[in-house]
Design an enzyme around this catalytic site. Structure first.
Site, PDB file in Angstrom:
ATOM      1  N   HIS A 197     -13.984 -24.045  20.077  1.00  0.00           N
ATOM      2  CA  HIS A 197     -14.788 -24.235  18.597  1.00  0.00           C
ATOM      3  C   HIS A 197     -14.081 -22.494  17.605  1.00  0.00           C
ATOM      4  O   HIS A 197     -13.302 -22.407  17.173  1.00  0.00           O
ATOM      5  CB  HIS A 197     -15.988 -23.690  18.350  1.00  0.00           C
ATOM      6  CG  HIS A 197     -16.148 -24.389  16.256  1.00  0.00           C
ATOM      7  ND1 HIS A 197     -17.498 -24.038  16.163  1.00  0.00           N
ATOM      8  CD2 HIS A 197     -15.665 -25.250  16.266  1.00  0.00           C
ATOM      9  CE1 HIS A 197     -17.421 -24.716  14.859  1.00  0.00           C
ATOM     10  NE2 HIS A 197     -15.776 -24.600  14.802  1.00  0.00           N
ATOM     11  N   PRO A 231     -18.313 -30.308  17.191  1.00  0.00           N
ATOM     12  CA  PRO A 231     -16.913 -29.509  16.568  1.00  0.00           C
ATOM     13  C   PRO A 231     -15.854 -29.358  17.457  1.00  0.00           C
ATOM     14  O   PRO A 231     -15.031 -28.677  17.150  1.00  0.00           O
ATOM     15  CB  PRO A 231     -17.218 -28.733  15.327  1.00  0.00           C
ATOM     16  CG  PRO A 231     -18.712 -28.552  15.943  1.00  0.00           C
ATOM     17  CD  PRO A 231     -19.480 -28.785  16.943  1.00  0.00           C
ATOM     18  N   CYS A 248     -24.065 -22.215  18.672  1.00  0.00           N
ATOM     19  CA  CYS A 248     -23.378 -22.169  17.645  1.00  0.00           C
ATOM     20  C   CYS A 248     -23.144 -23.134  16.675  1.00  0.00           C
ATOM     21  O   CYS A 248     -23.671 -23.473  15.830  1.00  0.00           O
ATOM     22  CB  CYS A 248     -21.927 -20.954  17.382  1.00  0.00           C
ATOM     23  SG  CYS A 248     -22.445 -19.658  18.312  1.00  0.00           S
ATOM     24  N   HIS A 249     -22.981 -23.843  17.667  1.00  0.00           N
ATOM     25  CA  HIS A 249     -22.345 -25.441  16.157  1.00  0.00           C
ATOM     26  C   HIS A 249     -22.216 -26.680  17.275  1.00  0.00           C
ATOM     27  O   HIS A 249     -21.736 -28.049  16.252  1.00  0.00           O
ATOM     28  CB  HIS A 249     -21.268 -25.239  15.510  1.00  0.00           C
ATOM     29  CG  HIS A 249     -20.253 -23.506  14.790  1.00  0.00           C
ATOM     30  ND1 HIS A 249     -20.400 -22.582  15.467  1.00  0.00           N
ATOM     31  CD2 HIS A 249     -21.074 -23.508  14.026  1.00  0.00           C
ATOM     32  CE1 HIS A 249     -19.997 -22.156  14.670  1.00  0.00           C
ATOM     33  NE2 HIS A 249     -20.250 -22.144  13.486  1.00  0.00           N
ATOM     34  N   GLY A 250     -22.671 -26.912  17.947  1.00  0.00           N
ATOM     35  CA  GLY A 250     -23.450 -27.781  18.385  1.00  0.00           C
ATOM     36  C   GLY A 250     -22.350 -28.586  19.687  1.00  0.00           C
ATOM     37  O   GLY A 250     -22.063 -30.112  18.803  1.00  0.00           O
TER      38      GLY A 250
END
Lengths: 184, 406
Positions: free
Chosen positions: A124, A163, A148-150
């Site tokens: 990502h 993501p 950080c963003h799963g």
């Protein structure tokens, strides 16, 4: 200012002076570009940086279920000694369910499929996923989880949820003998 | 055919109304700057100096990307630039030799100004800014030479900073302040790197003022007389193309040295890492400092030697008033021309003396040359203006070359 001999074009079309002007500009432009190249190229990796682009390490002390992190070109490389259950979980997936379809067999070396070697950088935005240490969360699919963003990765390092657009990359590597690996 | 303006033309005019940068350049170095039509090739050296400043800033930015300003790593980081960084050898040799060629160009530029009287009214401020640029260049070059942290770097830094210890009472505290310690060490290297990166941009700002001050009276010319409007031609394309031709010729010499003799003007001792415990047997500054170094050593007194060395440059500030002659160009001053060329030879002698051990013949010659250096400015310039009979000046730039219409 003094009269400066204006150019009178004898009819339309190119004059000798146009030719001189345009060839001078072209010559200067090409020369300038060639002069700039060494400056730009100096920002590319230097010889000593390129010389560090292989890393060797030993798997001798790695126990089943454990993982280690190796540094290759300044980045972490995840090496996991997978359990049979983890290998089965990775193999028993319908490829059409995957975001970035890839069979587990293509992501490991033949006859060495218990060892999974991955570049430990989330596809990502470049964070390092958790899951290599025993106490780390491993996400919904038992592989790695990027805080950080799963993004959730499975036991083959493939993206399953979140993501990130692609699977964790497999670096070029080879087994030098049964327990020694060279990355790069 | 349509008489509508093209979209590019309208975009250009839209932008010019808001920031007239093209018009500004056109008035500075373009078709709207009238320059005397008789400028000879010595007038190329201003634009050559600007070119060298650009080369030094550009190569310096890329060197700084690979340089480490730490006493334990600086030397090795420079060697890494030479061996491992792509084209690092080329960029460093362009930068190191670029300093020498920058000084060559600027020295010719200064001598051009001295010969043709470019320092005289109404160009005194233009001349002052030029001296400030020269001083900033010397500081920048000195600190740049320290950065590789070789033996000459270290001991050059030690000797030059110790010049300030000659100042009575506050000398030693000043030197400690300059070093950031009790010897040339890591804090000194760090601040020199910082200032070495800063000063070129100060020079660039001074160059802007220098060109601004030039445009108020306009360029001087080899005859040294005011150029009538009819004797002027637009800077572009006439002098841009002449400067470009001269630049090509200049680069043949510059790159001949960069490629085939890149260490000819350096000192081999600077390829030995700095050692604070051992001074090299014979330390010399870079060649462009040698005349001033010779003046320093000619005087057998610490304080007076330093005063003379700085005075040798500071005296340039007042020569617009020391020179009492109203005639600018040496072409019309038969005696000044003789003393001028003696001064040039004298400068070469000082350079040679600066590279020798300060004893015996070189020391005596250095003393004689130092005396002539100051006599030229302080005695010959004022006196000659009173006693010399200049040749008659032409009425205009065109007069000597045009046959009178009868």
């Amino acid at each position: 200012m003094a009269n400066t001999a204006p150019v009178h074009h004898a009819g339309d079309g190119e004059t000798r002076r146009d030719f001189l002007l345009h060839s001078t500009i072209a010559f200067g432009a090409v020369g300038g570009a060639m002069a700039v190249w060494p400056l730009i190229h100096s920002m590319n990796p230097a010889a000593d940086t390129l010389a560090l682009s292989t890393t060797e390490f030993s798997l001798a002390s790695l126990q089943e279920g454990q993982a280690i992190t190796v540094v290759w070109r300044g980045k972490p490389v995840f090496v996991r000694y997978r359990t049979q259950a983890e290998i089965d979980a990775a193999r028993n997936v319908t490829l059409t369910e995957l975001v970035d379809p890839a069979p587990d067999a293509d992501r490991v070396k033949k006859d060495k499929d218990k060892y999974l070697v991955l570049v430990g950088v989330c596809t990502h935005l470049g964070c390092i996923p958790l899951g290599n240490k025993p106490m780390d969360p491993r996400g919904d699919f038992g592989g790695w989880f990027c805080p950080c963003h799963g993004s959730h990765y499975d036991t083959s390092g493939r993206i399953r949820k979140g993501p990130a657009p692609a699977n964790l990359a497999v670096p070029p590597y080879q087994f030098l003998d049964d327990t020694t690996v060279r990355i790069g | 055919m349509s008489t509508e303006k093209s979209v590019w033309r309208r975009a250009y005019e839209w932008h010019e109304q808001r920031l007239p940068i093209v018009s500004f350049l056109d008035h500075s170095i373009g078709t709207k700057y009238p320059a005397p039509k008789n400028l000879n090739y010595f007038w190329n050296f201003g634009s050559l100096a600007l070119f060298m400043l650009a080369v030094m800033i550009l190569t310096g930015i890329f060197l700084a990307m690979n340089y480490t300003a730490h006493k334990d790593m600086a030397f090795d980081s420079v060697e890494r630039i030479m061996r491992d960084v792509n084209f690092g050898w080329l960029i460093r040799y362009m930068h190191a030799n670029g300093a020498s060629f920058f000084f060559i160009v600027v020295y010719v530029h200064i001598f051009r100004g001295l010969y043709y009287g470019s320092y005289k009214a109404p160009r005194e401020v233009l001349w002052w800014i030029g001296i400030l640029i020269f001083l900033a260049m010397m500081a920048t070059a000195f600190m740049g030479y320290v950065l590789p942290w070789g033996q000459m770097s270290f001991w050059g830094a030690t000797v030059i900073t110790n010049l300030f210890s000659a100042i009575p009472v506050i000398g030693d505290p000043i030197v400690t302040f300059l070093w950031g310690g009790f010897s040339v060490d890591n804090p000194t290297l760090n601040r020199f790197f910082s200032l070495h990166y800063l000063l070129p941009f100060v020079i660039a700002a001074l160059v802007f003022l220098h060109i601004w001050a030039l445009h108020i009276p306009g360029s001087n010319n080899p005859l040294g007389i005011e150029a009538a409007p009819a004797d002027k031609i637009p800077f572009h394309p006439y002098y841009t193309s002449k400067d470009a031709f001269g630049l090509g010729f200049f680069m043949l010499f510059y790159f001949a040295v960069v490629f085939w003799a890149p260490n000819a003007m350096g000192h081999p001792d600077n390829y030995i890492p700095a050692n604070p415990l051992v001074t090299p047997p014979h330390i010399v500054p870079e060649w462009y400092f040698l005349p001033f170094y010779a003046i320093l050593r000619a005087i057998p007194d610490k304080l007076l030697g330093v005063v003379a060395m700085f005075g040798a440059i500071l005296v340039l500030f007042v020569i617009p008033w020391l020179d009492t002659s109203r005639v600018r160009s040496a072409s019309f001053r038969p005696w000044f021309r003789v003393f001028f060329w003696l001064f040039v030879i004298n400068a070469v002698v000082l350079t040679w003396c600066g590279a020798q051990l300060p004893e015996g013949l070189p020391l005596i010659q250095g003393r004689i040359a130092t005396i002539y250096y100051f006599v030229f400015f302080l005695v010959i310039m004022p006196v000659l203006g009173w006693i010399e009979t200049p040749k008659p000046l032409p009425a205009s730039i065109s007069t000597p070359v045009l046959k009178p219409a009868e």
